[in-house]
Every structure is written in structure tokens, then in C-alpha cells.
Enzyme design. Sequence first.
Site, PDB file in Angstrom:
ATOM      1  N   SER A  79      39.708  45.976  44.542  1.00 47.59           N
ATOM      2  CA  SER A  79      39.416  46.071  43.107  1.00 47.59           C
ATOM      3  C   SER A  79      38.757  44.829  42.504  1.00 47.59           C
ATOM      4  O   SER A  79      38.412  44.843  41.317  1.00 47.59           O
ATOM      5  CB  SER A  79      40.696  46.382  42.326  1.00 47.59           C
ATOM      6  OG  SER A  79      41.000  47.755  42.406  1.00 47.59           O
ATOM      7  N   LYS A  95      35.594  45.225  40.539  1.00 46.25           N
ATOM      8  CA  LYS A  95      35.500  45.491  39.101  1.00 46.25           C
ATOM      9  C   LYS A  95      34.952  44.307  38.305  1.00 46.25           C
ATOM     10  O   LYS A  95      34.593  44.448  37.135  1.00 46.25           O
ATOM     11  CB  LYS A  95      36.853  45.947  38.576  1.00 46.25           C
ATOM     12  CG  LYS A  95      37.211  47.342  39.104  1.00 46.25           C
ATOM     13  CD  LYS A  95      38.687  47.678  38.989  1.00 46.25           C
ATOM     14  CE  LYS A  95      38.951  49.035  39.648  1.00 46.25           C
ATOM     15  NZ  LYS A  95      40.364  49.279  39.924  1.00 46.25           N
ATOM     16  N   SER A 107      43.442  47.574  36.026  1.00 47.50           N
ATOM     17  CA  SER A 107      42.668  47.889  37.228  1.00 47.50           C
ATOM     18  C   SER A 107      42.409  49.387  37.351  1.00 47.50           C
ATOM     19  O   SER A 107      42.486  49.966  38.437  1.00 47.50           O
ATOM     20  CB  SER A 107      43.373  47.365  38.484  1.00 47.50           C
ATOM     21  OG  SER A 107      42.464  47.286  39.562  1.00 47.50           O
TER      22      SER A 107
END
Length: 352
Positions: free
Chosen positions: A31, A34, A86
Site C-alpha cells: 500500500s 498509495k 489505506s
Amino acid sequence: METAKSVCVMNTVTGKVVFSQNADERLPMASTTKIMTLITALQNSNPDDVVKVSRYAAYQEGSSAYLKPDALITMRDLCYGLMLNSGNDAAVAIAEHISKNEEEFALLMNDTAKKMGVKDTNFVNPNGLHDDNHYTTAYELAKITRYALKNDMFREIVSSKMYTAIMTLSDGTKTEIEYINHNRLIKEVDGCIGVKTGFTKTAGRCLVSAVDRDGMQYIIVTLNDSDDWNTHKKLYEEITNKSRKKLVVKTGDCMKHIISGKKECSLVADSDFVVYVEDGRGTDFEVIKHVPDSINFPINAGEKVGYLEIISNDETIGAVNIVANSDFLPDGESHVHNCFMFTLMNILRNII
């Protein structure tokens, strides 16, 4: 770092890598993807855009921003859900709003990355779910983060401890969603400003963090590190112990001196420019004066007449305004002289 497969520590101001371990190895990033999703979103949308959440976006697997099908939510609130919670659902909703689908948005992410000069990074999706063709390196992720932190809204979002979003459901009712930043270092490391956690079974624990402590600015990236929180804490402690301030420009440094009859005026730097460096001779700075050849008189004390451009490694890293230190109206012909002492002091500062 024994527990980390890959590490990169970068000086945020100068871009200098101060520690690395397998930092050029291509690895999955989970993640931390991102980070790129957010900066791409900020550059290609308006925070006040209203986004309609598709059923496909709402039912994404993994971590969630708690979005509902056909709900309406602002791009701003999606961005907070993306980074603090997230949310994989927020990532897809952002991608669909900007580029219609994930695939097109990934192309936009890659295009943005190429403009940063990265070569060993490729994005397939906006959320970091595993794909063999979705990868980066610790060095390039640090470089991407450094670029992103120059955006004020990016910095504001990733450093927030919590945020309350408002979502309008399909029946017209409004509901509040509370997002809490999962990055422990914001509370545990002095000056920490985020940035992003990540985990998949394939990527392992991934963490990107940044500090801004009284001008001491660093980024740390660890990929596949089972003890990432402690790794980052240890590295920040080591950096603090070996970093020192370097005064590149001092308030009042004289750039030019103007004389007309019995009247005099100096054009001076109106603030300090201080950079943290890790050793005495490892970073060189060039200071370029930008002052017009012809100055319109009269000028007032404190009036900006130019600026100093500070360069390191062929990159502009900052600027300081040049101002008049007093009111000045010429008696007659004016003579402008460069200030020798500034050149001398800058040379001395760079060899101390």
C-alpha cells in the site's frame, strides 16, 4: 538493517542518499503504492470534486475506507480515506473518477513517475494489491515521496492523525466516517510527518516515513522488513547523532551595495537558509544571485529587489529574497557594487 530486505534513507532537502541497503532492488511495495496514487490524484483533480462510488470500488478486497455503492463523497475525503485508512476502495474510486478505470489511472501514475526520473518502478493498480508487474525500489520510492512532499495538501493529509469524512448515501442521508492514521511513528518519533504503511503476504511489511524536525528533514523507506517500526526509530536516532546544521545564507548577507553621493543602501538576504548535512564535506551548495541590472528607484526598506537561488547537485533546493536594508532615493548617478564579503563567507561556510 538485519530485518529489512531493502532500505533507503534520503535527505529530503538535498536528495542525497545517506544510507542504503539493496536500495536498487525491484520489490513489491504493497500500500505504499498509495503515495503515488495520492500525488497523481492531487495533480489531476479538484479536492472539491464530488465522486460517485461504484459498486466495483465499494467492494474491493483488503483495507477499506468504508465506502458504500452509489454514495457521494468529495475527492478530499477520499484522499484522507486512501492514506489514513489505506482504503483500497478509495483508491479505485479515485482512479475511476479521474481515468474511468484502474488500468488507465495506472498509466497516468507511470507517466507521473517518469517525470520524476524513476526507471525501476511500474504501477499496475492504484492500491498495491499484488501483481508481478507492480514494483519499485526503496531508492525510487524515496524519490517519489520527496517529490510528493513538496505538495502542501499531500503533506497535510499524510501528517494528519485523524480526519472525519462525510458521505452522502444513495438514499440521500449523510453519514460521518472517522479515519485514524495507522502510522505509529507520528506519535512515537519527534517531528514525524507520516507517510504510509503497507503489507501484503508477498511484499511483507513496507513502510515509508518522513521527519521534519527544526529543519532536519529525512525520508526513510523500508521494504519487506518484519521489524519496520524499530528500524525507522533506530535510523532516525543515528541520523540525529551525525547530522549538523550548515548555514548556506545568513540574514543580512550583502549581495550588492548602492552608492549615490552621500547616500548608501545595501541589498541583503532577508532570511537564513540552513540545511542539515551528514558530514562536513559531503554536500556542496551554489548560491546564484538574481538581481536586475537596472533597479527602479526609489526603493523602500524591506522591498524585494531579487532573490538568491540555492542549488545542490544541479537541483534548486530553495530560495531567499533579496531586500533593501534602507529607504533609498539617489542624489544623482548611482553606482552598484557586488559585495565581496558574501562570496568570501560562502566559501568559508562550505569548507568549515
